[in-house]
Motif scaffolding. Structure first.
Motif, PDB file in Angstrom:
ATOM      1  N   GLY A 510       4.758-137.417 -40.378  1.00  0.00           N
ATOM      2  CA  GLY A 510       6.512-137.360 -40.308  1.00  0.00           C
ATOM      3  C   GLY A 510       5.977-138.370 -41.799  1.00  0.00           C
ATOM      4  N   MET A 511       5.851-137.886 -43.027  1.00  0.00           N
ATOM      5  CA  MET A 511       6.082-138.541 -44.123  1.00  0.00           C
ATOM      6  C   MET A 511       6.364-137.722 -45.476  1.00  0.00           C
ATOM      7  SD  MET A 511       1.837-140.609 -44.531  1.00  0.00           S
ATOM      8  CE  MET A 511       0.561-139.084 -44.438  1.00  0.00           C
ATOM      9  N   LEU A 512       6.918-138.303 -45.806  1.00  0.00           N
ATOM     10  CA  LEU A 512       7.695-137.406 -47.591  1.00  0.00           C
ATOM     11  C   LEU A 512       8.109-137.884 -48.336  1.00  0.00           C
ATOM     12  CD1 LEU A 512       9.905-135.336 -48.070  1.00  0.00           C
ATOM     13  CD2 LEU A 512      11.437-137.655 -48.208  1.00  0.00           C
ATOM     14  N   ILE A 513       6.728-136.763 -49.588  1.00  0.00           N
ATOM     15  CA  ILE A 513       5.511-137.526 -50.484  1.00  0.00           C
ATOM     16  C   ILE A 513       6.114-137.101 -51.807  1.00  0.00           C
ATOM     17  CG2 ILE A 513       3.859-137.982 -51.463  1.00  0.00           C
ATOM     18  CD1 ILE A 513       2.370-137.655 -48.355  1.00  0.00           C
ATOM     19  N   THR A 514       6.084-138.443 -52.564  1.00  0.00           N
ATOM     20  CA  THR A 514       7.170-137.851 -53.665  1.00  0.00           C
ATOM     21  C   THR A 514       6.207-138.379 -54.900  1.00  0.00           C
ATOM     22  OG1 THR A 514       8.710-139.548 -53.750  1.00  0.00           O
ATOM     23  CG2 THR A 514       9.316-137.381 -54.196  1.00  0.00           C
ATOM     24  N   PHE A 515       6.739-138.077 -56.401  1.00  0.00           N
ATOM     25  CA  PHE A 515       5.617-138.770 -56.856  1.00  0.00           C
ATOM     26  C   PHE A 515       5.872-138.700 -58.325  1.00  0.00           C
ATOM     27  CE2 PHE A 515       5.103-134.670 -56.615  1.00  0.00           C
ATOM     28  CZ  PHE A 515       4.892-134.217 -55.341  1.00  0.00           C
ATOM     29  N   GLU A 516       5.114-139.589 -58.820  1.00  0.00           N
ATOM     30  CA  GLU A 516       5.120-139.459 -60.589  1.00  0.00           C
ATOM     31  C   GLU A 516       3.794-139.751 -61.339  1.00  0.00           C
ATOM     32  OE1 GLU A 516       7.602-143.780 -61.123  1.00  0.00           O
ATOM     33  OE2 GLU A 516       7.670-142.953 -59.341  1.00  0.00           O
ATOM     34  N   THR A 517       3.785-139.608 -62.955  1.00  0.00           N
ATOM     35  CA  THR A 517       2.245-139.976 -63.499  1.00  0.00           C
ATOM     36  C   THR A 517       2.573-141.408 -63.669  1.00  0.00           C
ATOM     37  OG1 THR A 517       3.574-139.493 -66.191  1.00  0.00           O
ATOM     38  CG2 THR A 517       3.221-137.385 -64.476  1.00  0.00           C
TER      39      THR A 517
END
Ligand code: DGJ
Length: 575
Positions: A510-517
């Motif tokens: 149930g996880m939604l993951i975004t990312f930044e450097t």
């Protein structure tokens, strides 16, 4: 009461990994600088453990891990209901369920009343049957010693103890009423408990120890809990004559010495009580800590701790397996006596560590919704986190969080045998994936290369810095609006494990993951590859390559709720 001098050695360890926590309304940048306190252990007996290779605890980076059969072991456990281990005919049909739920350990009571029905005459038939059955079903065992106290009460003491109040005096309420609670101020009760526990540990060594008659190549019994949820009710202290005498006497020098030695690292409440009364080093409990329920509780915690330590030491002299005590936690607003007070609770860590150096750690029974808050209080000052009991209705995402974020040794829903559909229930699903991840989890515990996530609402988010990236993890309902409207929001969560600065294992539900450097400037993070897959005997086996709609065209990693899955994600950056 005379107990051997306790040791109260403490040392400091390095701070842990940097972590950003955001609760949606504001971002709190926290650097968790945990000044840990090394484990207290009985130095005399440690040598025994390492020489014979019996199950023992070792440091692994900033973590502590349980070593079984020479390898680190992660307890994917379940605790039996209180009476379920008293009749093998009742228990036997459940063993296959435990295998179907991918348990690797069972937490099982041993009852003083049943092993010593007559004083000095022991019957270990049930113990032998449990160990034999566990072996047949490839399960390890953590035994619970239901001795003097169980949920505060002395209901598991043998009848010959219950019926001899002169030899085995009771605690008394403030009203003077007798309680079915053995007072911890009785050497006779303490020695009787210690004698039975020592006999049990000697028997376990005889059949499952290094030269055990029933032991094949591996150990089955891996840890022992001493007593169960010790705590004083319905008042904050015992008002028996023995207790009153001790309460009016001087605070033991042994405790004063420990407090003086560790004055600057004491739990705040403990230190404040002492400071408010001028850091006195001589006097009665009320002269040194002031009058009130908290002093009553400190007093009881010391004597519960000393009694339990005496029992634990007697057991360790026969067979020094790791031993711990478990605590019933505090409901909001409850005062000492309303909750089982004076038990191994966070605010009493100093007292329990000083009183009970033969215990390897203190453990929480976590039935409350604020799971992450409570386990954080026990992953503290070097205390290894082991969760012997928790609600079997709560999501096993709790386990992913405990293992990844708090380096837990083990996790164990209560009354495990009562769960339906052992092939498909959420414990089964969650443990199946945890079983696959175990080698990787054990390798990364204590190294700051792994983080846990636990989310309860669509508005929550967690920010984690690992490798070259800052991850933002949201509840899947932050994206799947339809489901959000269709009923209660389930707890979700999992873990992120860094394989390299650009590659990660993400597991959970149930996880939604975004990312930044973290490179800053115009650098933007993108998904290089994203595979869903499995670990088979520790080896990654990729399945679907997730792209397009499954990653919102390369914008996010998504682990759908309602099941537990693993993804291997390679990120990259561009400008
Ligand atoms: C906590 C105790 O430790 C268990 O033995 C059992 O009584 C559960 N509570 C019941 O919820």
């Amino acid at each position: 009461m005379k107990n051997p001098e306790s040791s109260c050695k403490m040392t400091l360890e390095l701070p842990r990994r940097l972590r950003h926590l955001s609760v949606g309304r504001h971002k709190t940048i926290m650097s968790i600088a945990v000044f840990s306190v090394a484990l207290l252990s009985a130095p005399v007996l440690d040598a025994q453990r390492s020489d014979t290779g019996i199950p023992h605890l070792v440091k692994h980076g900033t973590a502590t891990q349980l070593v079984v059969d020479g390898k680190p072991f992660l307890v994917l456990g379940g605790e039996l209901g209180n009476s379920s281990a008293s009749d093998m005919n009742y228990l036997n049909p459940f063993w296959k369920n435990f295998e179907q739920m991918h348990l690797n350990a069972l937490i099982v009571p041993v009852y003083w009343e049943l092993i010593e029905p007559e004083e000095g005459h022991f019957n270990f038939t049930l113990v032998d049957s449990i160990i034999t059955a566990a072996r047949q079903h490839k399960l390890k065992i953590v035994f619970l010693w239901f001795g003097s106290w169980k949920n505060s009460m002395s209901c598991y003491t043998p009848l010959w103890v219950k019926t001899d109040e002169k030899r085995f005096p009771r605690a008394r309420a403030k009203s003077g009423a007798a309680l079915e609670i053995l007072t911890p101020f009785s050497d006779e009760s303490r020695d009787a408990d210690a004698g039975a526990f020592a006999a049990l540990m000697k028997h376990i060594r005889t059949i499952d120890g290094p030269n055990g008659s029933l032991r094949e190549k591996s150990y089955t019994v891996i840890m022992v809990q001493v007593e169960n949820e010790i705590g004083m009710i319905p008042d904050a202290r015992d008002y028996s004559p023995e207790a009153n005498k001790a309460f009016k006497a001087a605070v033991p020098q042994e405790l004063i010495n420990c407090l003086e030695t560790h004055k600057d690292s004491l739990e705040a409440g403990m230190r404040n009580s002492w400071e408010e009364n001028g850091f006195k080093t001589t006097g009665t409990w009320e002269e040194i800590f002031g009058q009130g329920l908290s002093t009553d509780e400190l007093f009881m915690a010391w004597y519960f701790g000393k009694y339990t330590d005496y029992v634990a030491e007697a057991g360790k002299r026969e067979y020094p397996l790791p031993m711990y005590v478990n605590a019933a936690l505090i409901r909001p607003g409850y005062k000492p006596g309303q909750y089982p007070s004076a038990g191994p609770l966070p605010h009493l860590f100093d007292i329990w560590r000083a009183a009970a150096p033969h215990l390897d750690f203190l453990a929480p029974d976590v039935y409350f919704a604020n799971f992450s808050e409570w386990i954080g209080k026990y992953d503290h000052r070097g205390n290894p986190l082991f969760i012997p009991e928790c609600a079997n209705s709560q999501s096993v995402a709790n386990a992913y969080f405990a293992f990844a974020e708090h380096n837990a040794i083990g996790f164990s829903p209560f009354s495990i045998e009562s769960l339906e559909d052992p092939d498909h229930n959420q414990v089964s699903q969650g443990y199946k994936v945890l079983h696959e991840l175990t080698p990787l989890i054990l390798e990364n515990q204590g190294k700051g290369t792994m983080a846990g996530v636990l989310l309860d609402s669509a508005g929550q988010e967690d920010k984690i810095t690992l490798g070259n990236y800052l991850f933002t993890v949201k509840h899947e309902y932050a994206w799947r609006f339809a489901e959000r409207e269709s009923g209660p929001t389930p707890r979700v969560g999992g873990m992120i494990i860094m394989l390299s600065p650009d590659e990660f294992i993400i597991a959970g539900t149930g996880m939604l993951i975004t990312f930044e450097t973290r490179a800053g400037g115009n650098s933007i993070a993108g998904i290089g590859t994203d595979y869903e897959g499995r670990f088979v005997d520790g080896k990654w086996v990729p399945g679907l390559s997730l792209n397009g709609d499954q990653t919102n065209q390369g914008r996010q990693v998504f682990l759908r709720g309602g099941k537990f899955t693993i993804q291997r994600v390679r990120l990259y950056s561009y400008e």
